[in-house]
Design a protein around this motif. Structure first.
Motif, PDB file in Angstrom:
ATOM      1  N   PHE A  50       0.630  -1.292  -0.057  1.00 14.89           N
ATOM      2  CA  PHE A  50      -0.065  -0.067  -0.096  1.00 14.89           C
ATOM      3  C   PHE A  50       0.946   1.135   0.215  1.00 14.89           C
ATOM      4  CE2 PHE A  50       0.700  -0.315   4.535  1.00 14.89           C
ATOM      5  CZ  PHE A  50       0.745   0.977   4.978  1.00 14.89           C
ATOM      6  N   ASP A  51       0.411   2.382  -0.599  1.00  9.94           N
ATOM      7  CA  ASP A  51       1.074   3.608  -0.438  1.00  9.94           C
ATOM      8  C   ASP A  51      -0.095   4.637   0.182  1.00  9.94           C
ATOM      9  OD1 ASP A  51       0.108   5.424  -2.940  1.00  9.94           O
ATOM     10  OD2 ASP A  51       0.317   3.179  -3.279  1.00  9.94           O
ATOM     11  N   ALA A  52       0.387   5.460   1.054  1.00  8.65           N
ATOM     12  CA  ALA A  52      -0.355   6.590   1.735  1.00  8.65           C
ATOM     13  C   ALA A  52       0.468   7.858   1.748  1.00  8.65           C
ATOM     14  CB  ALA A  52      -0.654   6.198   3.211  1.00  8.65           C
ATOM     15  N   VAL A 263      -5.539   4.645   2.005  1.00 11.20           N
ATOM     16  CA  VAL A 263      -4.397   3.835   1.193  1.00 11.20           C
ATOM     17  C   VAL A 263      -4.577   4.068  -0.481  1.00 11.20           C
ATOM     18  CG1 VAL A 263      -3.286   2.913   3.196  1.00 11.20           C
ATOM     19  CG2 VAL A 263      -4.873   1.527   1.441  1.00 11.20           C
TER      20      VAL A 263
END
Length: 276
Positions: A50-52, A263
């Motif tokens: 995931f990326d946030a 996310v």
């Protein structure tokens, strides 16, 4: 949602089971003309990531690791166009999450194309593309290194959407990307690019001249398909051997272990940071 790459508005105007292996010399031919022994072994992760916009707290990262849905986390290590502050992102945080078993994916939000409609703090032109690319790459290496990401690690250049049919703009962008990539490799960092399948990633994947293009491609195609192969839009012989990431869903508000984070979801089969 929090601002992600450039800004919420800018981004959307511009855009209408896990495992880790270490592969000695993997992708070296695509990465560099240097002799393979000069390069540290590549660390590759295959699974969900995931990326946030903002790196989560260490407490949240511990809770999400216990949940075990994701094994990789992308973080924004720098760039003047980075959209969010990073109060948690320190060398200690990177070491701690790596020790927990997370595989860390470094992103750098560099200068953006002259024809891009999004607002940004740094933009290159045809005249400055090469010099800005080199300067951004040197800064990216400095930022990643300061966070404990060692040589041999990848750095993924975040290139937001632009009109790739604008030849002058696209040519300038490819010049910038090549300069960024070449400079990274001179410092023994692997090169990757994040971009949309309809725009910046497409420009890289379909460029006829492959000289100094990134050896890893992370494509945004928000189709909900958790795969790096079934929906690959380009030549199937490109970016094989653990060189692809696919961002398949954006703005997913998820609660794991009592911690809620918005996310973007990714299917990952590509290099990750070597932390030390």
């Amino acid at each position: 949602m929090p601002k992600h790459r450039l800004s919420r508005k800018g981004r959307y105007i511009a855009m209408a089971a896990t495992g880790v292996v270490v592969v000695a010399g993997a992708g070296i031919a695509a990465q560099t003309s240097m002799a393979a022994p000069a390069w540290p072994a590549q660390k590759t992760y295959t699974g969900r990531a995931f990326d946030a916009c903002t790196a989560p707290s260490l407490t949240a990262m511990k809770a999400w690791k216990k949940d075990a849905y994701y094994g990789g986390v992308a973080v924004y290590v720098g760039g003047r166009n980075r959209g969010c502050a990073q109060p948690n992102l320190t060398k200690s945080w990177v070491k701690s999450v790596d020790t927990l078993g997370w595989r860390v994916i470094p992103l750098y939000v560099g200068a953006q194309p002259p024809c891009q409609k999004s607002r940004n703090k740094e933009r290159f032109t045809a005249a400055t593309a090469a010099s800005v690319g080199a300067s951004n790459a040197n800064d990216a290496v400095a930022k990643a290194s300061a966070l404990g990401m060692k040589p041999g690690s990848p750095i993924y250049l975040n290139m937001e959407s632009y009109d790739i049919a604008d030849k002058a703009c696209n040519d300038a962008t490819l010049t910038y990307v090549r300069s960024f990539t070449k400079t990274l490799r001179a410092k023994t960092y692997r090169a990757g690019l994040y971009g949309f399948s309809s725009s910046s990633a497409k420009a890289i994947a379909t460029a006829k001249n492959r000289t100094d293009l990134p050896g890893n491609l992370w494509y945004a195609l928000w189709n909900g398909q958790e795969t790096t192969t079934k929906d690959w839009p380009w030549d199937p012989k490109l970016y094989t051997d653990h060189s692809r990431g696919h961002q398949y869903k954006a703005n997913s508000k998820e609660t794991r272990g009592g911690h809620t984070i918005t996310v973007d979801r990714n299917a990952w089969d590509a290099p990750v940071a070597i932390v030390g």
